[in-house]
Design a protein around this motif. Sequence first.
Motif: not given
Length: 361
Positions: A261-272, A278-280
């Motif tokens: 996809g178009s989004q950088q994999v590192s940014q995907v993982m940063n967001d996740f 935050k949830a925990l």
Amino acid sequence: MRRSQFDYHSYRGRKTASFWLKWIALVLAILVVLAVAFLLWGQQYISYTDNGLRVNFPFSDHESKDPDVGNLDVIDQEPGDGSGDTSDQGDTSQEQQPQEKTSSKAINASLSAILDGSAAQLVQEQGADSVVVDMKNDQGQLGWKSQQSLASAVQSEAQDDQVNEKLKSWNEGDVYTVARMSCFRDEAVGGQMAYTLQTTSGYRWKDGDGMHWSDPSNQKVQDYLIGLMTELAQMGFDEIVLDHCGYPTQADGLLSNIEYGSQQVSQVMNDFLAKAAKALEPYGTTLSLEVSQEQISGQDGNSGLTAQNINQYGQRLWISGEEQAVLSTLTGAGVENPQQKLVLYVQQFSSNSTVSQARLS
């Protein structure tokens, strides 16, 4: 002789007023004498207090019940402090403080051993203090009844309707329990076309073992995984370690045909990872990552995990390798407190190790 109506008796005459006055004067004189004598003799037994005149006779309890203010210690105490102890408490650094778990020894336990409580005996027998249980395996099967909409596969041991209550009860015990989750390597969800990691040709990508992966950039997939983590935290697990957290790496198979996809994999993982942390946070559950030395050092950046997001979000790091080499890699990557963060996979526990160890089958 003067006779009454019934008898006779002698008449002695009436007593005059002067007779009675003499007797009254005599009585008054006696009282005056007694009063004077009492004042002279009893003066030593008379005291004047704030409550009035007090007489302490020698034959009574002559100890005064009023405190001797000259012998009282005055205590200056803050209102509301019921301790009554105003002495110097000394150096507060000497007070007993809860100690952080600097190292541990973990063993693998089956879900059935957790549910029937026998895992506690395994911990004792093997000289450990922690257990790791697979709560979401590579097949995508869960070890509990989840309320998440994408949850479709359940482990055979989790068919019990009371499984969630049993897990809560176990987690209220003394054994430190780690829930392992296979994140994106997930045959159940990754096998569905709507959520799968695709090839550049639009097919479902498979790794070297023929397993499907869910797409890390898919928001429904991310929400599903974070929902699962939240449920595990609510059941009281002390720690959640994420395995296969990211895109496949070089060890997982051919990567050239993956559609990133178009989004950088590192940014995907940063967001996740930011959303997971935050949830925990409200539950105090430790968020940990199972990673390789190659991911930390940057030699394998295909997963999207970097030294930066690993250091920022991984409260503990579960890694295979030789202890000093792993510590050197962590230090070189700028990971803070590497000895406290590292959980080293080992074949046998070592008493000389300075880090946490995990002996998993």
